[in-house]
Design a protein around this motif. Structure first.
Motif, PDB file in Angstrom:
ATOM      1  N   ILE A   9      26.872   3.984  30.431  1.00  0.00           N
ATOM      2  CA  ILE A   9      27.549   2.791  30.690  1.00  0.00           C
ATOM      3  C   ILE A   9      26.482   1.736  30.756  1.00  0.00           C
ATOM      4  CG2 ILE A   9      29.198   3.996  32.169  1.00  0.00           C
ATOM      5  CD1 ILE A   9      27.491   2.995  34.590  1.00  0.00           C
ATOM      6  N   SER A  10      27.092   0.355  30.328  1.00  0.00           N
ATOM      7  CA  SER A  10      26.285  -0.831  30.218  1.00  0.00           C
ATOM      8  C   SER A  10      27.243  -1.840  30.805  1.00  0.00           C
ATOM      9  CB  SER A  10      25.826  -1.145  28.626  1.00  0.00           C
ATOM     10  OG  SER A  10      25.029   0.005  28.292  1.00  0.00           O
ATOM     11  N   LYS A  11      26.495  -2.985  31.219  1.00  0.00           N
ATOM     12  CA  LYS A  11      27.292  -4.106  31.756  1.00  0.00           C
ATOM     13  C   LYS A  11      26.306  -5.327  31.567  1.00  0.00           C
ATOM     14  CE  LYS A  11      30.721  -6.430  33.525  1.00  0.00           C
ATOM     15  NZ  LYS A  11      31.876  -6.620  32.661  1.00  0.00           N
ATOM     16  N   SER A  12      26.794  -6.591  31.144  1.00  0.00           N
ATOM     17  CA  SER A  12      25.890  -7.480  30.787  1.00  0.00           C
ATOM     18  C   SER A  12      26.759  -8.547  31.584  1.00  0.00           C
ATOM     19  CB  SER A  12      25.729  -7.923  29.345  1.00  0.00           C
ATOM     20  OG  SER A  12      25.045  -6.905  28.722  1.00  0.00           O
ATOM     21  N   ASN A  47      29.779  -1.155  41.401  1.00  0.00           N
ATOM     22  CA  ASN A  47      31.230  -1.949  41.121  1.00  0.00           C
ATOM     23  C   ASN A  47      31.860  -1.301  39.902  1.00  0.00           C
ATOM     24  OD1 ASN A  47      30.871  -3.225  43.298  1.00  0.00           O
ATOM     25  ND2 ASN A  47      29.496  -4.797  42.330  1.00  0.00           N
ATOM     26  N   ILE A  48      30.955  -0.747  38.928  1.00  0.00           N
ATOM     27  CA  ILE A  48      31.811  -0.100  37.757  1.00  0.00           C
ATOM     28  C   ILE A  48      32.477   1.194  38.176  1.00  0.00           C
ATOM     29  CG2 ILE A  48      31.431   1.237  35.528  1.00  0.00           C
ATOM     30  CD1 ILE A  48      29.167  -0.896  35.079  1.00  0.00           C
ATOM     31  N   LEU A  49      31.706   1.968  38.861  1.00  0.00           N
ATOM     32  CA  LEU A  49      32.334   3.349  39.329  1.00  0.00           C
ATOM     33  C   LEU A  49      33.719   3.178  40.290  1.00  0.00           C
ATOM     34  CD1 LEU A  49      29.334   5.377  40.409  1.00  0.00           C
ATOM     35  CD2 LEU A  49      30.373   5.296  38.022  1.00  0.00           C
ATOM     36  N   ASN A  50      33.683   2.230  41.109  1.00  0.00           N
ATOM     37  CA  ASN A  50      35.018   1.963  41.870  1.00  0.00           C
ATOM     38  C   ASN A  50      35.978   0.867  41.235  1.00  0.00           C
ATOM     39  OD1 ASN A  50      34.069  -0.545  42.922  1.00  0.00           O
ATOM     40  ND2 ASN A  50      35.050  -0.233  44.804  1.00  0.00           N
ATOM     41  N   GLY A  51      35.837   0.395  39.944  1.00  0.00           N
ATOM     42  CA  GLY A  51      36.628  -0.398  39.095  1.00  0.00           C
ATOM     43  C   GLY A  51      36.697  -1.738  39.351  1.00  0.00           C
ATOM     44  N   GLN A  52      35.687  -2.293  40.313  1.00  0.00           N
ATOM     45  CA  GLN A  52      35.491  -3.758  40.441  1.00  0.00           C
ATOM     46  C   GLN A  52      35.264  -4.369  38.970  1.00  0.00           C
ATOM     47  OE1 GLN A  52      33.238  -3.693  44.362  1.00  0.00           O
ATOM     48  NE2 GLN A  52      34.543  -5.270  44.680  1.00  0.00           N
ATOM     49  N   GLY A  69      37.615   1.068  33.970  1.00  0.00           N
ATOM     50  CA  GLY A  69      38.897   0.026  33.563  1.00  0.00           C
ATOM     51  C   GLY A  69      39.865   0.172  34.488  1.00  0.00           C
ATOM     52  N   MET A  70      40.029   1.178  35.504  1.00  0.00           N
ATOM     53  CA  MET A  70      41.252   1.108  36.167  1.00  0.00           C
ATOM     54  C   MET A  70      40.997   0.292  37.533  1.00  0.00           C
ATOM     55  SD  MET A  70      41.756   5.509  36.385  1.00  0.00           S
ATOM     56  CE  MET A  70      42.932   5.416  37.618  1.00  0.00           C
ATOM     57  N   LYS A  71      41.969  -0.073  38.052  1.00  0.00           N
ATOM     58  CA  LYS A  71      41.978  -0.703  39.194  1.00  0.00           C
ATOM     59  C   LYS A  71      41.517  -0.161  40.362  1.00  0.00           C
ATOM     60  CE  LYS A  71      46.094  -3.693  37.800  1.00  0.00           C
ATOM     61  NZ  LYS A  71      47.306  -4.082  38.263  1.00  0.00           N
ATOM     62  N   PRO A  72      40.606  -0.755  41.295  1.00  0.00           N
ATOM     63  CA  PRO A  72      40.134  -0.043  42.279  1.00  0.00           C
ATOM     64  C   PRO A  72      40.938   0.729  43.386  1.00  0.00           C
ATOM     65  CG  PRO A  72      39.087  -2.376  42.105  1.00  0.00           C
ATOM     66  CD  PRO A  72      40.391  -2.033  41.405  1.00  0.00           C
ATOM     67  N   ARG A  73      42.290   0.299  43.644  1.00  0.00           N
ATOM     68  CA  ARG A  73      43.219   0.844  44.480  1.00  0.00           C
ATOM     69  C   ARG A  73      43.563   2.199  43.592  1.00  0.00           C
ATOM     70  NH1 ARG A  73      46.366   0.913  48.490  1.00  0.00           N
ATOM     71  NH2 ARG A  73      45.226  -1.144  49.433  1.00  0.00           N
ATOM     72  N   ASP A  74      43.648   2.156  42.323  1.00  0.00           N
ATOM     73  CA  ASP A  74      44.277   3.304  41.655  1.00  0.00           C
ATOM     74  C   ASP A  74      43.227   4.460  41.710  1.00  0.00           C
ATOM     75  OD1 ASP A  74      46.729   2.301  40.940  1.00  0.00           O
ATOM     76  OD2 ASP A  74      45.753   1.427  39.235  1.00  0.00           O
ATOM     77  N   ILE A  75      41.640   4.100  41.595  1.00  0.00           N
ATOM     78  CA  ILE A  75      40.728   4.991  41.629  1.00  0.00           C
ATOM     79  C   ILE A  75      40.708   5.431  43.061  1.00  0.00           C
ATOM     80  CG2 ILE A  75      38.113   5.091  41.674  1.00  0.00           C
ATOM     81  CD1 ILE A  75      38.252   3.160  39.388  1.00  0.00           C
ATOM     82  N   TRP A  76      40.790   4.519  44.179  1.00  0.00           N
ATOM     83  CA  TRP A  76      40.887   5.100  45.443  1.00  0.00           C
ATOM     84  C   TRP A  76      42.009   6.058  45.531  1.00  0.00           C
ATOM     85  CZ3 TRP A  76      44.635   4.063  49.369  1.00  0.00           C
ATOM     86  CH2 TRP A  76      44.293   4.450  50.479  1.00  0.00           C
ATOM     87  N   ARG A  77      43.198   6.083  45.099  1.00  0.00           N
ATOM     88  CA  ARG A  77      44.244   7.117  45.123  1.00  0.00           C
ATOM     89  C   ARG A  77      43.820   8.302  44.644  1.00  0.00           C
ATOM     90  NH1 ARG A  77      47.872   5.299  48.368  1.00  0.00           N
ATOM     91  NH2 ARG A  77      48.618   3.019  48.543  1.00  0.00           N
TER      92      ARG A  77
END
Length: 261
Positions: A9-12, A47-52, A69-77
């Motif tokens: 994973i990468s994020k800039s 923040n990548i892992l929980n969808g933010q 890429g999923m929304k945080p709530r969907d990952i939470w569920r």
């Protein structure tokens, strides 16, 4: 197969690479510490892992399912819980009510206004508060609780969704040493009893070396070391990042190191 698989994973942000080609695994039933100096990329990873955040490259798999890429709530569920460095409880509500709200959300009954919220999932909420040592203070408002007790309530809230993976962002920040050790001992107990996977960031090295099964270390967005306490303590790149060259993690250094990590 590991429960959590993070691959390249990468994020800039602008011209700054906050996370640069990071990969690691987290099996079920393991407590993994994510370490690094300020600006290393720990929060961006979380923040990548929980969808933010959506990664610019790479993938995150939870139980074999791709979740980047999923929304945080969907990952939470799906069973990924999170606690935050700054407490996210409702100060005006009791400890019991905070946990009840999490249970109501889990069951998707937030908008069923004809059901009195105070009567919903009370017993289950009390069980969770008992597990974190807060049953005796269930009826007290979170706004008047001690900081360490609020952290325990927040843990009960996170457990309400029956997570298989728990992300804990500096869970002991602002706590006294005795409170820190008590909270992490409780977390370790839950890892064993529930076969729970926990990824946590932490500045207190006494907590990390006492409770973590494994550690991964970031510096300038890159993963520079991975292993158990002995491996990390003696790793030359880790020593260079935290202390400059020529000094190692000794027992007497651990608590001092926690002030700057």
């Amino acid at each position: 197969m590991s429960l959590l698989q993070v691959r390249n994973i990468s994020k800039s942000f602008g011209g700054v690479k906050a996370v640069d080609d990071v990969s690691f695994d987290l099996p079920a039933g393991q407590l993994l510490a994510l370490l690094g100096p300020n600006g290393a990329g720990k929060s961006t990873c979380f923040n990548i892992l929980n969808g933010q955040y959506r990664p610019d490259a790479g993938s995150v798999l939870f139980d074999g399912r791709r979740i980047d890429g999923m929304k945080p709530r969907d990952i939470w569920r799906l069973g990924v819980g999170r606690t935050f460095q700054i407490s996210a409880t409702f100060a005006s509500m009791t400890a019991l009510e905070n946990v009840q709200m999490a249970l109501i959300s889990r069951e998707r009954k937030l908008f069923q206004l004809w059901s009195p919220a105070a009567s919903l999932y009370r017993d289950e909420a009390m069980v969770l508060l008992e597990q974190v040592g807060m049953a005796a203070q269930a009826e007290r408002a979170c706004g008047v609780l001690a900081y360490g007790d609020i952290k325990r309530v927040e843990l009960a809230v996170a457990l309400a969704n029956r997570p298989r993976l728990l992300l804990m962002d500096e869970p002991t920040a602002g706590m006294a040493p005795q409170e820190r050790n008590a909270l992490m001992a409780l977390t370790k107990k839950l890892v064993v009893e529930r076969n729970l996977s926990v990824l946590f960031t932490e500045h207190s090295m006494d907590v990390v070396f006492t409770f973590a099964d494994r550690m991964i270390v970031l510096a300038r967005g890159q993963l520079i070391a991975e292993g158990d306490g002995d491996v990390i303590r003696n790793h030359p790149k880790v020593q260079e990042v935290y202390f400059g060259s020529g000094k190692t993690f000794e027992k007497q250094d651990i608590s001092h190191a926690g002030k700057s990590i």
